[in-house]
Scaffold this motif. Structure first.
Motif, PDB file in Angstrom:
ATOM      1  N   LEU A   1      38.755  47.243   7.915  1.00 39.02           N
ATOM      2  CA  LEU A   1      39.428  48.549   7.952  1.00 39.02           C
ATOM      3  C   LEU A   1      38.884  49.371   6.792  1.00 39.02           C
ATOM      4  N   ARG A   2      37.960  50.251   7.103  1.00 38.22           N
ATOM      5  CA  ARG A   2      37.272  50.984   6.047  1.00 38.22           C
ATOM      6  C   ARG A   2      38.241  51.806   5.211  1.00 38.22           C
ATOM      7  N   GLU A   3      38.065  51.730   3.909  1.00 40.30           N
ATOM      8  CA  GLU A   3      38.884  52.452   2.934  1.00 40.30           C
ATOM      9  C   GLU A   3      40.372  52.093   3.047  1.00 40.30           C
ATOM     10  N   ASP A   4      40.664  50.994   3.740  1.00 36.82           N
ATOM     11  CA  ASP A   4      42.070  50.614   3.966  1.00 36.82           C
ATOM     12  C   ASP A   4      42.888  51.821   4.407  1.00 36.82           C
ATOM     13  N   THR A   5      42.314  52.577   5.365  1.00 33.40           N
ATOM     14  CA  THR A   5      42.930  53.828   5.829  1.00 33.40           C
ATOM     15  C   THR A   5      42.898  53.878   7.345  1.00 33.40           C
ATOM     16  N   VAL A   6      43.966  54.379   7.924  1.00 35.67           N
ATOM     17  CA  VAL A   6      44.055  54.584   9.361  1.00 35.67           C
ATOM     18  C   VAL A   6      44.407  56.044   9.611  1.00 35.67           C
ATOM     19  N   VAL A   7      43.982  56.572  10.748  1.00 38.44           N
ATOM     20  CA  VAL A   7      44.257  57.965  11.106  1.00 38.44           C
ATOM     21  C   VAL A   7      45.290  57.995  12.224  1.00 38.44           C
ATOM     22  N   ALA A   8      46.312  58.837  12.076  1.00 32.57           N
ATOM     23  CA  ALA A   8      47.346  59.008  13.099  1.00 32.57           C
ATOM     24  C   ALA A   8      47.622  60.493  13.258  1.00 32.57           C
TER      25      ALA A   8
ATOM     26  N   VAL B   1      47.525  56.456   5.371  1.00 30.43           N
ATOM     27  CA  VAL B   1      47.532  57.116   6.673  1.00 30.43           C
ATOM     28  C   VAL B   1      47.096  58.568   6.506  1.00 30.43           C
ATOM     29  N   GLN B   2      46.045  58.950   7.222  1.00 29.28           N
ATOM     30  CA  GLN B   2      45.660  60.357   7.326  1.00 29.28           C
ATOM     31  C   GLN B   2      46.267  60.919   8.607  1.00 29.28           C
ATOM     32  N   THR B   3      46.818  62.122   8.542  1.00 31.53           N
ATOM     33  CA  THR B   3      47.511  62.715   9.686  1.00 31.53           C
ATOM     34  C   THR B   3      46.743  63.911  10.225  1.00 31.53           C
TER      35      THR B   3
ATOM     36  N   TYR C   1      40.808  65.153  17.494  1.00 31.45           N
ATOM     37  CA  TYR C   1      41.114  65.429  16.091  1.00 31.45           C
ATOM     38  C   TYR C   1      41.155  64.132  15.283  1.00 31.45           C
ATOM     39  N   VAL C   2      41.648  63.074  15.931  1.00 34.57           N
ATOM     40  CA  VAL C   2      41.600  61.758  15.296  1.00 34.57           C
ATOM     41  C   VAL C   2      40.145  61.368  15.034  1.00 34.57           C
ATOM     42  N   LEU C   3      39.305  61.570  16.039  1.00 35.03           N
ATOM     43  CA  LEU C   3      37.895  61.219  15.903  1.00 35.03           C
ATOM     44  C   LEU C   3      37.220  62.030  14.801  1.00 35.03           C
ATOM     45  N   GLU C   4      37.526  63.326  14.731  1.00 34.86           N
ATOM     46  CA  GLU C   4      36.926  64.165  13.687  1.00 34.86           C
ATOM     47  C   GLU C   4      37.277  63.635  12.299  1.00 34.86           C
ATOM     48  N   ALA C   5      38.547  63.231  12.116  1.00 32.42           N
ATOM     49  CA  ALA C   5      38.970  62.696  10.819  1.00 32.42           C
ATOM     50  C   ALA C   5      38.281  61.368  10.526  1.00 32.42           C
ATOM     51  N   LEU C   6      38.127  60.532  11.554  1.00 31.06           N
ATOM     52  CA  LEU C   6      37.438  59.258  11.369  1.00 31.06           C
ATOM     53  C   LEU C   6      35.992  59.473  10.945  1.00 31.06           C
ATOM     54  N   ARG C   7      35.304  60.374  11.617  1.00 30.82           N
ATOM     55  CA  ARG C   7      33.891  60.622  11.298  1.00 30.82           C
ATOM     56  C   ARG C   7      33.751  61.270   9.924  1.00 30.82           C
TER      57      ARG C   7
ATOM     58  N   GLY D   1      35.714  60.989   7.329  1.00 24.80           N
ATOM     59  CA  GLY D   1      36.019  60.045   6.266  1.00 24.80           C
ATOM     60  C   GLY D   1      35.283  58.731   6.369  1.00 24.80           C
ATOM     61  N   GLU D   2      34.414  58.602   7.381  1.00 26.06           N
ATOM     62  CA  GLU D   2      33.695  57.347   7.643  1.00 26.06           C
ATOM     63  C   GLU D   2      34.680  56.180   7.728  1.00 26.06           C
ATOM     64  N   LEU D   3      35.714  56.378   8.552  1.00 29.78           N
ATOM     65  CA  LEU D   3      36.775  55.388   8.733  1.00 29.78           C
ATOM     66  C   LEU D   3      36.554  54.640  10.041  1.00 29.78           C
ATOM     67  N   SER D   4      37.390  53.650  10.302  1.00 35.13           N
ATOM     68  CA  SER D   4      37.122  52.783  11.454  1.00 35.13           C
ATOM     69  C   SER D   4      38.161  52.837  12.554  1.00 35.13           C
ATOM     70  N   LEU D   5      39.394  53.263  12.272  1.00 31.48           N
ATOM     71  CA  LEU D   5      40.443  53.159  13.289  1.00 31.48           C
ATOM     72  C   LEU D   5      41.428  54.311  13.184  1.00 31.48           C
ATOM     73  N   GLY D   6      41.784  54.840  14.343  1.00 28.42           N
ATOM     74  CA  GLY D   6      42.817  55.871  14.409  1.00 28.42           C
ATOM     75  C   GLY D   6      43.401  55.903  15.798  1.00 28.42           C
ATOM     76  N   GLY D   7      44.522  56.619  15.958  1.00 29.04           N
ATOM     77  CA  GLY D   7      45.109  56.678  17.285  1.00 29.04           C
ATOM     78  C   GLY D   7      46.358  57.518  17.350  1.00 29.04           C
ATOM     79  N   GLU D   8      46.920  57.527  18.556  1.00 27.79           N
ATOM     80  CA  GLU D   8      48.090  58.331  18.858  1.00 27.79           C
ATOM     81  C   GLU D   8      49.209  57.463  19.419  1.00 27.79           C
ATOM     82  N   GLN D   9      50.421  57.944  19.267  1.00 27.88           N
ATOM     83  CA  GLN D   9      51.581  57.261  19.813  1.00 27.88           C
ATOM     84  C   GLN D   9      51.484  57.109  21.326  1.00 27.88           C
ATOM     85  N   SER D  10      50.783  58.025  21.976  1.00 31.99           N
ATOM     86  CA  SER D  10      50.632  57.999  23.429  1.00 31.99           C
ATOM     87  C   SER D  10      49.725  56.879  23.921  1.00 31.99           C
ATOM     88  N   GLY D  11      49.043  56.195  23.006  1.00 31.73           N
ATOM     89  CA  GLY D  11      48.205  55.074  23.405  1.00 31.73           C
ATOM     90  C   GLY D  11      46.714  55.325  23.362  1.00 31.73           C
TER      91      GLY D  11
END
Length: 449
Positions: A279-286, A305-307, A314-320, A322-332
């Motif tokens: 988990l890059r930077e120990d950060t997840v995007v939501a 958590v980045q929001t 928008y999740v993908l933009e934040a991941l790219r 920040g060079e992060l590895s995982l993000g997602g939405e409550q909708s699945g």
């Protein structure tokens, strides 16, 4: 022309809001904006669709539009949205086009666009495509390819197999011993999801796996979990997986019938990646829709958590960014950036199954790490989403609700990007308070004219 693109592409009632003429115009404009080649080679486009009947009509229009501007078209037929994104990158195509309205009812359809590499479009590129469409409508002249300059169309017959192999390459160990019910929503997952889960080693039972063009999302799939809960009980399965019409999302049901939403799945996957040091930077995007309980769980685990705004792009933009590895939405919609460029329901399900296998824990045990605050989401039909946003009465009601809840709750008012709805979301210390505040605020929203 009003704003054409919503939260996730162009969407509307097929042959009414979304006509073949509009689909052709979108395809022509997208090819012009996204295919920035030097003129020495033809632009290449991957085109896929979900099984709804209107997709046949719109696919024909999109293919015609692309080939009319000289693009080579790789037609992949009925495939999940993430398959089209993957194949856009895998083939080196200039753009990808997915014809689907995702979880919306059958009469709707939509057009999702991907740029080179399989990425969803930023706002500026969507605006450029809209501008191009407007310019096309005003012009009656201009050069059109003729003769050998017209684009050709061919079927990419191994597209599904290539996507399946990509998914299976992410599985670390066989999923033997796990029994899963998969609900394919009579959608794009029907032809591939059961096969992939079986090849990964799981025992698979299928519901919603017989698309006929009309039954997509009809009382089944990720927006209707009742049939999946019944099937999980009937088969004594370890869990159920629910996809939507184009399979870019995944929700789950535990063996006891407990519903497991995207927040819980995201938490389970984030904890698994952190445990492996992946988990890059120990950060997840939501997104702003994620429950406060999710934020509390991540904080306790040492995960930041980045929001973002709602929408997996928008999740993908934040991941790219920040060079992060995982993000997602409550909708699945979950994005595993090491393996995908968009939300991928099948990839998410494999990750969830893999976590169950590696820990030996049940889904209910894994999901229990998220202590959810009571949350209510009300979809309020409205005549004009913008009028609601600009309403003083609505603003006053929101301020009053926020003052009532204080730091123990949350108010979120969000116009839908695809439908004439305003989503009212309330989190509160008790379910009764959340229900009451949501009811009052929804009444104010509904009264706006």
């Amino acid at each position: 022309m009003g704003r054409l693109f919503g939260t996730d592409g162009v969407r509307g009632r097929a042959n009414d809001d979304l006509t073949p003429e509009l689909a052709l115009a979108v395809a022509r404009a997208a090819a012009g904006v996204l295919a920035d080649r030097d003129g020495t080679s033809r632009p290449v486009a991957v085109v896929g669709r979900d099984p709804r009947a209107s997709g046949e009509m719109l696919e024909a229009a999109v293919v015609a539009g692309l080939s009319s501007v000289g693009a080579e078209v790789l037609r992949v037929g009925v495939q999940p949205t993430p398959a089209v994104a993957f194949l856009t990158a895998d083939t080196g195509a200039d753009l990808g086009v997915m014809i689907s309205a995702s979880h919306n009812p059958m009469p709707d359809n939509g057009i999702k666009l991907f740029s080179r590499g399989g990425h969803k479009l930023p706002d500026a590129v969507e605006a450029a495509i809209e501008h191009t469409i407007t310019t096309q409508r005003r012009r009656t002249d201009g050069h059109r390819p003729t003769g050998t300059e017209i684009g050709r169309v061919r079927d990419l017959t191994d597209g599904g197999a290539r996507y399946a192999e990509h998914l299976l390459s992410t599985v670390d160990q066989p999923l033997t011993g796990l029994t899963v019910v998969v609900d394919c929503a009579h959608g794009a997952a029907a032809g591939i999801a059961p096969e992939v889960y079986r090849r990964a080693g799981a025992t698979v039972h299928v519901i919603g796996g017989e698309p006929d063009g009309w039954n997509i999302n009809d009382g089944i799939g990720s927006t209707h979990l009742g049939p999946l809960i019944e099937a999980v009980h009937a088969h004594g399965a370890d869990l159920g997986i629910a996809h939507d019409g184009d399979a870019d999302r995944c929700l789950a049901v535990a063996a006891d019938g407990e519903q497991v939403d995207g927040d819980a799945i995201l938490a389970v996957c984030a904890l698994g990646l952190k445990e492996r040091g992946a988990l890059r930077e120990d950060t997840v995007v939501a997104t702003v829709m994620s429950n406060l309980g999710f934020h509390h769980t991540m904080r306790r685990a040492g995960i930041a958590v980045q929001t973002t705004a709602v929408g997996d792009r928008y999740v993908l933009e934040a991941l790219r960014r920040g060079e992060l590895s995982l993000g997602g939405e409550q909708s699945g919609h979950l994005v595993f950036l090491d393996h995908a460029t968009t939300g991928d329901g099948l990839l998410t399900a494999l990750a969830l199954l893999g976590r169950m296998k590696s820990t030996g824990a049940s889904l209910a045990e894994l999901a229990s790490v998220v202590e959810r605050l009571p949350q209510v989401l009300v979809n309020v039909p409205v005549r004009d989403r913008i009028a609601v946003v600009e309403s003083d009465a609505v603003a006053d009601a929101v301020n009053a609700a926020e003052a009532e809840l204080g730091e123990d709750g949350r108010v979120l008012l969000r116009p839908s990007g695809t439908e004439q709805l305003v989503r009212v979301m309330i989190e509160a210390p008790t379910q009764a308070q959340a229900d009451e505040v949501a009811r009052r605020l929804a009444e104010v929203v509904a009264a706006v004219r």
